[in-house]
Scaffold this motif. Sequence first.
Motif, PDB file in Angstrom:
ATOM      1  N   PRO A  36       0.806  -1.225   0.000  1.00  0.00           N
ATOM      2  CA  PRO A  36       0.000   0.000   0.000  1.00  0.00           C
ATOM      3  C   PRO A  36       0.836   1.271   0.000  1.00  0.00           C
ATOM      4  O   PRO A  36       1.946   1.316   0.526  1.00  0.00           O
ATOM      5  N   CYS A  37       0.258   2.301  -0.589  1.00  0.00           N
ATOM      6  CA  CYS A  37       0.842   3.649  -0.586  1.00  0.00           C
ATOM      7  C   CYS A  37       0.122   4.461   0.484  1.00  0.00           C
ATOM      8  O   CYS A  37      -1.088   4.294   0.700  1.00  0.00           O
ATOM      9  N   SER A  38       0.834   5.338   1.156  1.00  0.00           N
ATOM     10  CA  SER A  38       0.228   6.120   2.239  1.00  0.00           C
ATOM     11  C   SER A  38      -0.644   7.261   1.713  1.00  0.00           C
ATOM     12  O   SER A  38      -1.400   7.865   2.484  1.00  0.00           O
ATOM     13  N   ILE A  39      -0.550   7.569   0.427  1.00  0.00           N
ATOM     14  CA  ILE A  39      -1.311   8.669  -0.176  1.00  0.00           C
ATOM     15  C   ILE A  39      -2.445   8.101  -1.026  1.00  0.00           C
ATOM     16  O   ILE A  39      -2.292   7.072  -1.675  1.00  0.00           O
ATOM     17  N   LYS A  40      -3.585   8.776  -1.030  1.00  0.00           N
ATOM     18  CA  LYS A  40      -4.734   8.347  -1.813  1.00  0.00           C
ATOM     19  C   LYS A  40      -4.664   8.910  -3.234  1.00  0.00           C
ATOM     20  O   LYS A  40      -3.913   9.829  -3.527  1.00  0.00           O
ATOM     21  N   GLY A  41      -5.506   8.358  -4.095  1.00  0.00           N
ATOM     22  CA  GLY A  41      -5.600   8.831  -5.462  1.00  0.00           C
ATOM     23  C   GLY A  41      -6.489  10.051  -5.590  1.00  0.00           C
ATOM     24  O   GLY A  41      -7.045  10.545  -4.592  1.00  0.00           O
ATOM     25  N   PRO A  42      -6.665  10.557  -6.816  1.00  0.00           N
ATOM     26  CA  PRO A  42      -7.443  11.792  -7.030  1.00  0.00           C
ATOM     27  C   PRO A  42      -8.877  11.714  -6.530  1.00  0.00           C
ATOM     28  O   PRO A  42      -9.462  12.738  -6.160  1.00  0.00           O
ATOM     29  N   SER A  43      -9.449  10.522  -6.527  1.00  0.00           N
ATOM     30  CA  SER A  43     -10.825  10.353  -6.055  1.00  0.00           C
ATOM     31  C   SER A  43     -10.894   9.754  -4.659  1.00  0.00           C
ATOM     32  O   SER A  43     -11.941   9.266  -4.224  1.00  0.00           O
ATOM     33  N   GLY A  44      -9.772   9.759  -3.965  1.00  0.00           N
ATOM     34  CA  GLY A  44      -9.723   9.202  -2.621  1.00  0.00           C
ATOM     35  C   GLY A  44      -9.516   7.710  -2.589  1.00  0.00           C
ATOM     36  O   GLY A  44      -9.621   7.086  -1.527  1.00  0.00           O
ATOM     37  N   GLU A  45      -9.178   7.125  -3.739  1.00  0.00           N
ATOM     38  CA  GLU A  45      -9.008   5.680  -3.800  1.00  0.00           C
ATOM     39  C   GLU A  45      -7.656   5.248  -3.234  1.00  0.00           C
ATOM     40  O   GLU A  45      -6.677   5.994  -3.268  1.00  0.00           O
ATOM     41  N   ALA A  46      -7.635   4.029  -2.686  1.00  0.00           N
ATOM     42  CA  ALA A  46      -6.390   3.470  -2.168  1.00  0.00           C
ATOM     43  C   ALA A  46      -5.474   3.105  -3.336  1.00  0.00           C
ATOM     44  O   ALA A  46      -5.930   2.683  -4.405  1.00  0.00           O
ATOM     45  N   LEU A  47      -4.174   3.294  -3.119  1.00  0.00           N
ATOM     46  CA  LEU A  47      -3.183   3.029  -4.162  1.00  0.00           C
ATOM     47  C   LEU A  47      -2.220   1.938  -3.696  1.00  0.00           C
ATOM     48  O   LEU A  47      -1.871   1.870  -2.510  1.00  0.00           O
TER      49      LEU A  47
END
Length: 369
Positions: A36-47
């Motif tokens: 997992p990445c600690s930052i979310k995507g543009p729509s708040g999705e998990a990366l």
Amino acid sequence: MNLDSAKQLASVFFSDTYLEARQKFLAAAPKARAYPCSIKGPSGEALFTDAAYFGRPDAKKLLVLVSGTHGPEGYCGSAAQLTFLHAKFHEGLPSSTAVLCIHALNCYGFAWDRRVTAEGCDLNRNFVDFSEPLPANPDYEELHQHLVPADTSQEGLRRADAAIAAYGSAHGAQKLREAWTSGQYTRPGGRGYGGKEPTEARRTLERIAMDFDVTARDQVVIIDYHTGLGPYGYGELQCEQPSGLDGYERAVKIFGPSVTSPEVGNSSGVNISGCQDAFWERALGDRHTYIALEFGTFAPNDVRAQNIGRNEAWLFLHRPEDVNSELGRKIRNASKLYFYPQSPDWEEMILWRSHLVHRQAMEALTKRG
């Protein structure tokens, strides 16, 4: 793969978003391990960065396929990895050989259509030894305020362009290119910024290498997919400076005389600080062969190439509150289209060249002797 199927497969393997690319990869490699990445995507999705391993855990030869080192270049890399899996190179492997697919290494940049990581770092400049003095780039210092100008009015950009042109006239086009592409460690948010510590994406690669015991192998071939340099649609096999001439010669034995290197002087790239090959060189030495499979999109002097990097850096450095606004999406989409042209002819060239390179790597790793 025949001509008709290549055109059809382009629509199957290429994706329009990071999430779509990830779904396709997981469908082809359902046992992949997620990081997992600690930052979310543009729509708040998990990366996530996903790693899929095929073969015996103790195989002494390993092929590593890496996509998404530079964000939107992951559209190409993901499609190439799917091409590999579709060709079933990973099935029926001899006991001596295994394959590791690392999908969306810089998943943040992939999702946000940014070449850099969540920390604003160029991941391919981040693999330096931070316990040592960082590489200096005084020429970038001279150019930074013009490469990422705070004033983006017509007059402000005119002044910046004039200053950059004057530098090129005084020092030459090659010196100018090296100044803003070789890497710098003093200007956060600037072009080619390598950071002050290992990024999350770098730590993810280090963890994957440890989890899959990569350093225990006798021979490792790494293919790291990139886009943006060289002739449109052509896949250049670039070695990097950390491997030196020995690494170049190892690559030539596997992939033939089309391999290039800045050390030799036949590469479309320049020597860069902290590239991913530095990681593999430290970990494996002469047991590894690294190539960046670099697919050209548009000419480097194309106005899009100059404006895209400038606009993206300006947006996240000077207007971070607008990254998801209409303006922000427009700037990010321009970056995506430059590194992923979304043209059927370009996509087909990527599939054909990737398939050839994959076959060459597998033949080298699985041959006897």
